[in-house]
Enzyme design. Structure first.
Site, mmCIF file in Angstrom:
data_model
loop_
_atom_site.group_PDB
_atom_site.id
_atom_site.type_symbol
_atom_site.label_atom_id
_atom_site.label_comp_id
_atom_site.label_asym_id
_atom_site.label_seq_id
_atom_site.Cartn_x
_atom_site.Cartn_y
_atom_site.Cartn_z
ATOM 1 N N CYS A 119 0.837 -1.208 0.000
ATOM 2 C CA CYS A 119 0.000 0.000 0.000
ATOM 3 C C CYS A 119 0.869 1.255 0.000
ATOM 4 O O CYS A 119 1.423 1.615 -1.031
ATOM 5 C CB CYS A 119 -0.978 -0.028 1.174
ATOM 6 N N HIS A 220 -3.680 -4.903 0.764
ATOM 7 C CA HIS A 220 -3.171 -5.308 2.074
ATOM 8 C C HIS A 220 -3.229 -6.825 2.215
ATOM 9 O O HIS A 220 -4.174 -7.373 2.782
ATOM 10 C CB HIS A 220 -3.988 -4.637 3.185
ATOM 11 N N GLU A 222 -1.702 -8.714 4.211
ATOM 12 C CA GLU A 222 -1.657 -9.161 5.603
ATOM 13 C C GLU A 222 -3.049 -9.356 6.198
ATOM 14 O O GLU A 222 -3.209 -10.019 7.236
ATOM 15 C CB GLU A 222 -0.850 -8.172 6.460
#
Length: 255
Positions: A119, A220, A222
């Site tokens: 990002c 993202h 994660e």
């Protein structure tokens, strides 16, 4: 038995915020990072080491013993760094973090260390390579689809391009991702090639065309505990880097 570099877990530096935080009676500035980044690394066999903003001159020393680098999400990159006037909705400048992470990335480049840029990290790498950003996507794309607000990640589809390193990790074609951003790539930086787009034409990922291993994604990863492929690849590349870094030639190149 003493482990050699190829046997130990790769050490992955992970950049952090430096923000006001409260815990009990304490109200101080502190290094802060969502746990998802850390578990994404450790679940793939790496060791996560935090890299909070500090003196940029310390960047080389900070990553000297590391095998990989993750540039994480956060506030907007200062538009002054790519020669543009500030949009009214661009975040206030975080010059400490911008300077620190630019120095970390350049130090990693000199070592040809694998980098995963997420990002804001993707945007920072693009700027470091001479590219530019769209400062408020609703102005250019007419949609809030990438940042719905309220701490809720939007879900979007991106199309991964064939014959790219990213396709080797995720496969080509559509991938569903978690988004939380209002800025995006405008002009790609030197040595970067688009590896994924959304259907509105926005670059959603890039890879490095040099012999380095730099992967940037606008989303993202994660946030998706069921899909750790990008982190698995980073840890795998970090293992290779660790084995190379132990050779005399690589040590000389890193100086």
């Amino acid at each position: 038995m003493v482990s050699n570099d190829s046997e130990r877990a790769p050490l992955i530096g992970v950049t952090t915020y430096l923000e006001r935080a409260q815990q009990g009676v304490w109200d101080v500035r502190a290094a802060f990072l969502p746990e998802q980044y850390l578990t994404s690394v450790t679940s793939c066999g790496g060791v996560a080491l935090l890299l909070p903003p500090q003196d940029p001159d310390a960047a080389d020393a900070a990553i000297a013993g590391m095998d990989g680098l993750i540039l994480t999400g956060g506030a907007d990159v200062a538009p002054e760094l790519y020669g543009e006037q500030r949009h009214p909705l661009t975040d206030p400048a975080r010059t400490d973090r911008d300077a620190w992470e630019l120095a970390l990335f350049r130090a990693a480049e000199r070592r040809r260390m694998p980098v995963l840029a997420i990002c804001r990290g993707l945007q920072l790498v693009n700027v470091a390579r001479g590219g530019s950003l769209q400062q408020h996507l609703p102005d250019s794309l007419g949609t809030e689809r990438y940042r719905v607000g309220g701490g809720v990640f939007a879900e979007n589809e991106v199309a991964v391009a064939r014959d790219t390193a990213l396709a080797g990790m995720l496969g080509e074609g559509d991938v569903r991702v978690h988004s939380y951003h209002h800025q995006g790539i405008d002009r790609l930086g030197d040595g970067l090639v688009a590896a994924a787009h959304s259907d509105d034409g926005l670059v959603q990922a890039f890879v490095d065309t040099s012999d380095g291993h730099v992967v940037g994604v606008q989303w993202h990863p994660e946030e998706n505990a069921q899909d750790r492929r990008l982190f698995e690849d980073l840890v795998s590349q970090a293992r290779v880097f660790a084995s190379r870094a132990s050779t005399p030639q690589q040590k000389e190149d890193a100086r």
